[in-house]
Write a protein that holds these residues in place. Structure first.
Motif, short mmCIF file in Angstrom:
data_model
loop_
_atom_site.label_atom_id
_atom_site.label_comp_id
_atom_site.label_asym_id
_atom_site.label_seq_id
_atom_site.Cartn_x
_atom_site.Cartn_y
_atom_site.Cartn_z
N VAL A 1 0.84 -1.19 0.00
CA VAL A 1 0.00 0.00 0.00
C VAL A 1 0.88 1.25 0.00
CG1 VAL A 1 -1.92 -1.14 1.16
CG2 VAL A 1 -0.21 0.03 2.52
N LYS B 1 -2.47 5.27 2.11
CA LYS B 1 -3.29 4.13 2.49
C LYS B 1 -2.81 3.52 3.81
CE LYS B 1 -6.29 0.80 1.88
NZ LYS B 1 -7.69 0.99 2.20
N GLN C 1 -4.19 5.60 6.50
CA GLN C 1 -5.62 5.30 6.62
C GLN C 1 -5.84 4.00 7.38
OE1 GLN C 1 -7.53 4.83 2.81
NE2 GLN C 1 -9.56 4.78 3.71
N GLU C 2 -5.06 2.96 7.07
CA GLU C 2 -5.17 1.67 7.76
C GLU C 2 -4.90 1.81 9.26
OE1 GLU C 2 -5.98 -1.45 6.71
OE2 GLU C 2 -6.40 -0.79 4.68
#
Length: 61
Positions: A4, A8, A11-12
């Motif tokens: 990723v 991302k 975000q995770e």
């Protein structure tokens, strides 16, 4: 292996990109994979790193 982007990954982790940079991205041993000139992150390797390097962190999943 699921790679990723930096955005991302933040975000995770449920944090901002700036917080990711400040508290994780530049830590010694943080798992980074270069694809050309771009950093990518393997979710499984990051989870293992967090398990070892974080005392009170809930994880990605």
């Amino acid at each position: 292996m699921q790679l990723v982007t930096r955005a991302k990954m933040a975000q995770e982790l449920k944090i901002s990109v700036n917080t990711f940079d400040k508290h994780y991205r530049y830590k010694k041993g943080f798992p980074t994979i270069m694809q050309g000139n771009r950093e990518k992150y393997d979710l499984d390797k990051v989870q293992r790193w967090l398990d070892v390097n974080s005392l009170n962190y809930g994880g990605i999943r």
